[in-house]
Scaffold this motif. Structure first.
Motif, PDB file in Angstrom:
ATOM      1  N   PRO A  83       0.814  -1.226   0.000  1.00 16.85           N
ATOM      2  CA  PRO A  83       0.000   0.000   0.000  1.00 16.85           C
ATOM      3  C   PRO A  83       0.840   1.265   0.000  1.00 16.85           C
ATOM      4  O   PRO A  83       0.542   2.219  -0.730  1.00 16.85           O
ATOM      5  CB  PRO A  83      -0.831  -0.129   1.283  1.00 16.85           C
ATOM      6  CG  PRO A  83      -0.912  -1.594   1.537  1.00 16.85           C
ATOM      7  CD  PRO A  83       0.391  -2.159   1.059  1.00 16.85           C
ATOM      8  N   GLU A  84       1.923   1.295   0.814  1.00 11.78           N
ATOM      9  CA  GLU A  84       2.729   2.516   0.872  1.00 11.78           C
ATOM     10  C   GLU A  84       3.400   2.816  -0.462  1.00 11.78           C
ATOM     11  O   GLU A  84       3.528   3.970  -0.870  1.00 11.78           O
ATOM     12  CB  GLU A  84       3.788   2.416   1.980  1.00 11.78           C
ATOM     13  CG  GLU A  84       4.703   1.210   1.904  1.00 11.78           C
ATOM     14  CD  GLU A  84       4.174  -0.009   2.649  1.00 11.78           C
ATOM     15  OE1 GLU A  84       4.990  -0.889   2.982  1.00 11.78           O
ATOM     16  OE2 GLU A  84       2.951  -0.059   2.889  1.00 11.78           O
ATOM     17  N   THR A  86       2.167   1.900  -3.385  1.00 13.40           N
ATOM     18  CA  THR A  86       1.086   2.272  -4.300  1.00 13.40           C
ATOM     19  C   THR A  86       0.733   3.740  -4.172  1.00 13.40           C
ATOM     20  O   THR A  86       0.675   4.480  -5.162  1.00 13.40           O
ATOM     21  CB  THR A  86      -0.163   1.420  -4.017  1.00 13.40           C
ATOM     22  OG1 THR A  86       0.163   0.034  -4.137  1.00 13.40           O
ATOM     23  CG2 THR A  86      -1.278   1.765  -4.995  1.00 13.40           C
ATOM     24  N   TRP A  87       0.526   4.182  -2.938  1.00 16.48           N
ATOM     25  CA  TRP A  87       0.108   5.576  -2.743  1.00 16.48           C
ATOM     26  C   TRP A  87       1.263   6.548  -2.988  1.00 16.48           C
ATOM     27  O   TRP A  87       1.031   7.663  -3.482  1.00 16.48           O
ATOM     28  CB  TRP A  87      -0.451   5.752  -1.335  1.00 16.48           C
ATOM     29  CG  TRP A  87      -1.557   4.794  -1.014  1.00 16.48           C
ATOM     30  CD1 TRP A  87      -1.676   3.981   0.076  1.00 16.48           C
ATOM     31  CD2 TRP A  87      -2.712   4.515  -1.819  1.00 16.48           C
ATOM     32  NE1 TRP A  87      -2.808   3.222   0.006  1.00 16.48           N
ATOM     33  CE2 TRP A  87      -3.475   3.525  -1.151  1.00 16.48           C
ATOM     34  CE3 TRP A  87      -3.179   4.992  -3.047  1.00 16.48           C
ATOM     35  CZ2 TRP A  87      -4.659   3.007  -1.640  1.00 16.48           C
ATOM     36  CZ3 TRP A  87      -4.365   4.480  -3.554  1.00 16.48           C
ATOM     37  CH2 TRP A  87      -5.086   3.506  -2.855  1.00 16.48           C
ATOM     38  N   SER A  88       2.485   6.143  -2.691  1.00 17.53           N
ATOM     39  CA  SER A  88       3.620   7.021  -2.987  1.00 17.53           C
ATOM     40  C   SER A  88       3.803   7.168  -4.494  1.00 17.53           C
ATOM     41  O   SER A  88       4.199   8.236  -4.975  1.00 17.53           O
ATOM     42  CB  SER A  88       4.902   6.479  -2.342  1.00 17.53           C
ATOM     43  OG  SER A  88       5.278   5.232  -2.907  1.00 17.53           O
ATOM     44  N   THR A  90       1.301   7.114  -6.731  1.00 14.43           N
ATOM     45  CA  THR A  90       0.269   8.041  -7.211  1.00 14.43           C
ATOM     46  C   THR A  90       0.627   9.488  -6.889  1.00 14.43           C
ATOM     47  O   THR A  90       0.399  10.388  -7.702  1.00 14.43           O
ATOM     48  CB  THR A  90      -1.101   7.687  -6.597  1.00 14.43           C
ATOM     49  OG1 THR A  90      -1.024   7.745  -5.168  1.00 14.43           O
ATOM     50  CG2 THR A  90      -1.538   6.290  -7.023  1.00 14.43           C
ATOM     51  N   VAL A  91       1.205   9.717  -5.705  1.00  9.57           N
ATOM     52  CA  VAL A  91       1.610  11.073  -5.324  1.00  9.57           C
ATOM     53  C   VAL A  91       2.741  11.556  -6.220  1.00  9.57           C
ATOM     54  O   VAL A  91       2.738  12.697  -6.708  1.00  9.57           O
ATOM     55  CB  VAL A  91       2.036  11.116  -3.843  1.00  9.57           C
ATOM     56  CG1 VAL A  91       2.654  12.470  -3.506  1.00  9.57           C
ATOM     57  CG2 VAL A  91       0.843  10.845  -2.942  1.00  9.57           C
ATOM     58  N   LEU A 177      -6.467  -3.635  -2.059  1.00 10.98           N
ATOM     59  CA  LEU A 177      -5.837  -2.455  -2.636  1.00 10.98           C
ATOM     60  C   LEU A 177      -6.426  -2.145  -4.012  1.00 10.98           C
ATOM     61  O   LEU A 177      -6.663  -0.981  -4.355  1.00 10.98           O
ATOM     62  CB  LEU A 177      -4.328  -2.676  -2.738  1.00 10.98           C
ATOM     63  CG  LEU A 177      -3.444  -1.447  -2.917  1.00 10.98           C
ATOM     64  CD1 LEU A 177      -3.709  -0.420  -1.825  1.00 10.98           C
ATOM     65  CD2 LEU A 177      -1.980  -1.858  -2.905  1.00 10.98           C
ATOM     66  N   GLU A 180      -9.804  -0.472  -3.509  1.00 12.91           N
ATOM     67  CA  GLU A 180      -9.707   0.947  -3.126  1.00 12.91           C
ATOM     68  C   GLU A 180      -9.278   1.811  -4.311  1.00 12.91           C
ATOM     69  O   GLU A 180      -9.785   2.918  -4.493  1.00 12.91           O
ATOM     70  CB  GLU A 180      -8.723   1.107  -1.970  1.00 12.91           C
ATOM     71  CG  GLU A 180      -8.682   2.534  -1.433  1.00 12.91           C
ATOM     72  CD  GLU A 180      -7.898   2.659  -0.130  1.00 12.91           C
ATOM     73  OE1 GLU A 180      -7.695   3.796   0.325  1.00 12.91           O
ATOM     74  OE2 GLU A 180      -7.494   1.605   0.408  1.00 12.91           O
ATOM     75  N   LEU A 181      -8.359   1.299  -5.124  1.00 14.48           N
ATOM     76  CA  LEU A 181      -7.929   2.041  -6.311  1.00 14.48           C
ATOM     77  C   LEU A 181      -9.074   2.224  -7.296  1.00 14.48           C
ATOM     78  O   LEU A 181      -9.238   3.294  -7.898  1.00 14.48           O
ATOM     79  CB  LEU A 181      -6.772   1.312  -6.992  1.00 14.48           C
ATOM     80  CG  LEU A 181      -5.370   1.587  -6.457  1.00 14.48           C
ATOM     81  CD1 LEU A 181      -4.368   0.614  -7.068  1.00 14.48           C
ATOM     82  CD2 LEU A 181      -4.961   3.019  -6.748  1.00 14.48           C
ATOM     83  N   ARG A 184     -11.300   4.984  -5.971  1.00  9.21           N
ATOM     84  CA  ARG A 184     -10.695   6.299  -6.180  1.00  9.21           C
ATOM     85  C   ARG A 184     -10.733   6.700  -7.653  1.00  9.21           C
ATOM     86  O   ARG A 184     -10.926   7.876  -7.988  1.00  9.21           O
ATOM     87  CB  ARG A 184      -9.251   6.303  -5.672  1.00  9.21           C
ATOM     88  CG  ARG A 184      -9.118   6.149  -4.161  1.00  9.21           C
ATOM     89  CD  ARG A 184      -7.716   6.501  -3.706  1.00  9.21           C
ATOM     90  NE  ARG A 184      -7.547   6.312  -2.266  1.00  9.21           N
ATOM     91  CZ  ARG A 184      -6.515   6.765  -1.569  1.00  9.21           C
ATOM     92  NH1 ARG A 184      -5.551   7.437  -2.175  1.00  9.21           N
ATOM     93  NH2 ARG A 184      -6.427   6.554  -0.268  1.00  9.21           N
TER      94      ARG A 184
END
Length: 324
Positions: A83-84, A86-88, A90-91, A177, A180-181, A184
């Motif tokens: 998860p970390e 994945t979100w990093s 996208t950022v 995950l 959730e993606l 979003r």
């Protein structure tokens, strides 16, 4: 729920660890969880719901035979994306997209400022204060500074994404995950659609200003052309920034062009990138030469939209030829 997951893990333990078996396992888990929740809503107990789900989905021999999974041998399961990470990603993708969008805007704002300065020196309040040549030199200096800053943004945005190059080799997403993606992505779709619509409207409306300004005064048509470039620059910003955010979801979910990272698609991107890296600097040289040598600041701005159109046409022709 833990019983269902454990049962599914045991069923797939003897199968080859490939992306195909991983995707099959995730799909089965999603279906089994959905059925489990339906049974719970109907008033079934925990043990009853689990027993019914396992009895209905427990036999996967037919699927194994149909997909020929039992013949695999190598442990080729792609790594699970945390998860970390994945979100990093996208950022970082969002930041990189913003920098690229701003850089492209600056490349288009530069010619607009150049045209305004030259026109002001010839017909506006700078007339008599600043010569045309001096205004042109100042405008070109500003243009080159903006381009240099834009190149810096391009390089930095590329360095941001370098740490995620390993994702190009392939990855898998845990079921929670991926869910959730997808949520979003669906939530972002209206924003993306709005930005796309607004950008297209700006591109369609922008030439009207040139026509109107030319009807008012032929001498100051460059003002209309400058505003047109600014509107197109804003549209390009919307396309790149929000398109990059959308692309991050598409890439992680392996949708659209990322369903399969085919060698053909990679080759197409490489060729288009190489051509663009040559054509855009060449277009800038043509713009500067036509302005300083032939003094055609009033019309030479068309080289930039024409270059963009020609690149789009080339990409379409390339795809048509490759499709044959």
């Amino acid at each position: 729920m833990d019983t269902i997951a454990a049962y599914l893990n045991n069923m797939f333990a003897a199968l080859p660890r490939t992306e195909q078996t991983f995707n099959l396992k995730q799909d089965l888990l999603a279906n089994m969880e959905e059925k489990y929740h339906e049974l719970k809503k109907e008033g079934k107990s925990e043990n009853e719901a689990v027993g019914i789900v396992i009895s209905e989905f427990g036999n996967i021999d037919e699927l194994i035979d149909e997909l020929d999974l039992a013949k695999g041998g190598e442990d080729t399961l792609l790594p699970l994306l945390a998860p970390e990470d994945t979100w990093s990603y996208t950022v970082a993708k969002k930041r990189a997209g913003f920098m690229v969008a701003v850089g492209v805007m600056l490349c288009m704002i530069g010619p607009a400022l150049l045209m305004v300065l030259v026109t002001l020196a010839e017909f506006g309040f700078l007339r008599g204060v600043l010569s045309e040549d001096a205004a042109g030199m100042i405008g070109v200096s500003i243009l080159l500074v903006l381009i240099a800053f834009a190149v810096g943004l391009f390089i930095y945005s590329s360095s941001i994404m370098d740490k995620y190059k390993y994702l190009q080799k392939g990855f898998n997403l845990p079921y929670f995950l991926r869910t959730e993606l997808e949520q979003r992505s669906r939530a972002f779709t209206p924003t993306y659609t709005l930005s796309l619509t607004l950008g297209i409207c700006l591109c369609v409306v922008s030439p009207v200003l040139v026509i109107v300004w030319a009807a008012v005064s032929d001498d100051t048509t460059a003002y209309g052309a400058a505003i047109m470039l600014l509107l197109i620059a804003l549209a390009v910003f919307l396309f790149i920034y929000y398109g990059t955010i959308k692309e991050s979801f598409t890439f992680l979910l392996k949708e659209g062009q990322y369903t399969e990272l085919s060698p053909e698609k990679k080759e197409e991107k490489r060729i288009m990138g190489s051509i663009a890296s040559i054509v855009w600097p060449l277009a800038t040289c043509i713009f500067l030469i036509s302005g300083f040598v032939f003094q055609r600041w009033d019309i030479n701005w068309v080289v930039f939209p024409v270059t963009g159109i020609l690149l789009g046409i080339f990409g379409s022709v390339y795809n048509l030829v490759k499709a044959r």
